[in-house]
Design an enzyme around this catalytic site. Structure first.
Site, PDB file in Angstrom:
ATOM      1  N   VAL A  60       0.831  -1.202   0.000  1.00  0.00           N
ATOM      2  CA  VAL A  60       0.000   0.000   0.000  1.00  0.00           C
ATOM      3  C   VAL A  60       0.868   1.254   0.000  1.00  0.00           C
ATOM      4  CG1 VAL A  60      -1.768   1.286   1.264  1.00  0.00           C
ATOM      5  CG2 VAL A  60      -1.911  -1.198   1.108  1.00  0.00           C
ATOM      6  N   CYS A  61       1.943   1.236   0.773  1.00  0.00           N
ATOM      7  CA  CYS A  61       2.843   2.399   0.816  1.00  0.00           C
ATOM      8  C   CYS A  61       3.501   2.614  -0.545  1.00  0.00           C
ATOM      9  CB  CYS A  61       3.907   2.213   1.893  1.00  0.00           C
ATOM     10  SG  CYS A  61       3.230   2.056   3.559  1.00  0.00           S
ATOM     11  N   ALA A  62       3.954   1.539  -1.153  1.00  0.00           N
ATOM     12  CA  ALA A  62       4.572   1.631  -2.478  1.00  0.00           C
ATOM     13  C   ALA A  62       3.567   2.177  -3.490  1.00  0.00           C
ATOM     14  CB  ALA A  62       5.092   0.265  -2.914  1.00  0.00           C
ATOM     15  N   SER A  64       1.088   4.173  -2.902  1.00  0.00           N
ATOM     16  CA  SER A  64       0.861   5.609  -2.679  1.00  0.00           C
ATOM     17  C   SER A  64       2.001   6.445  -3.264  1.00  0.00           C
ATOM     18  CB  SER A  64       0.665   5.917  -1.190  1.00  0.00           C
ATOM     19  OG  SER A  64       1.874   5.876  -0.472  1.00  0.00           O
TER      20      SER A  64
END
Length: 167
Positions: A60-62, A64
Site C-alpha cells: 500500500v505504501c509503495a 501511494s
C-alpha cells in the site's frame, strides 16, 4: 494527545496531533536520499503534499508513492514529499527501481521529532516506531489546506480530496 487508527482492523495509538486545516505547518528537518538534512523551509514558496506512510517496502505504501509520483507531474509549483521511517537507502533503491523521479523521499532517520509534531507516531502494536499513514497539503506559505489521518493503515489515502485542495 493520542489518536487511534487501525492496523488490519486492530486499534493502535498514534501520538501527537496531525496538523489541521488552517494551522501553520511546523518546520522539520528530515533526511534526503543523499543523507543530507532537508527542512520544510527548503521548499519555501512552493505548495507541498506530505505523503506520510510506515514503510516503502509494503504494497500500500509503495502504491501511494507511485500514485503521487504520477500526480506530481501534473502539479504546478508543487513538491510531493514522501516521508517514512525507512532508511534513505531503501527509499532511493525503490524510486530508482521504479523509475520514480517526480517525488522527493525523506526519512525520519534523524528527524524522530517529526512523528510527534505531525501526529503520526505509532506507539504500540507491530508497527510501533513507524509513521501512521497521513496526507497533509500545504499552500505556498505553509498553511495546512488539507489533512487526512488514514483510519486503516492498510488502505490508501484519499488522493482525490488531497488534489482538490490544490485546485
Amino acid at each position: 494527545m493520542t489518536q487511534t487508527v487501525h492496523f488490519q482492523g486492530n486499534p493502535v495509538s498514534v501520538a501527537g496531533k496531525l496538523p489541521q486545516i488552517g494551522d501553520k505547518a511546523k518546520d522539520f528537518t528530515l533526511v534526503a536520499k543523499d543523507l543530507s538534512d532537508v527542512a520544510l523551509s527548503s521548499f519555501a514558496g512552493k505548495r507541498k503534499v506530505l505523503n506520510i506512510f510506515p514503510s516503502i517496502d509494503t504494497g500500500v505504501c509503495a502504491a501511494s508513492v507511485r500514485k503521487f509520483n504520477q500526480l506530481a507531474g501534473e502539479l504546478e509549483n508543487t513538491v510531493v514529499l514522501c516521508i517514512s521511517s525507512d532508511l534513505p537507502f531503501a527509499q532511493s533503491r525503490f524510486c530508482g527501481a521504479e523509475g520514480l523521479s517526480n517525488v522527493i523521499t525523506l526519512s525520519t532517520l534523524r528527524g524522530a521529532d517529526f512523528k510527534q509534531a505531525y501526529g503520526v507516531a505509532i506507539t504500540e502494536g507491530p508497527l510501533a516506531g513507524l509513521t501512521a499513514r497521513a496526507v497533509v497539503v500545504l499552500d505556498g506559505q505553509d498553511n495546512v489546506i488539507y489533512s487526512e489521518l488514514v483510519n486503516e493503515i492498510t488502505t490508501e489515502p484519499n488522493y482525490d480530496a488531497a488534489l482538490a485542495a490544490l485546485k
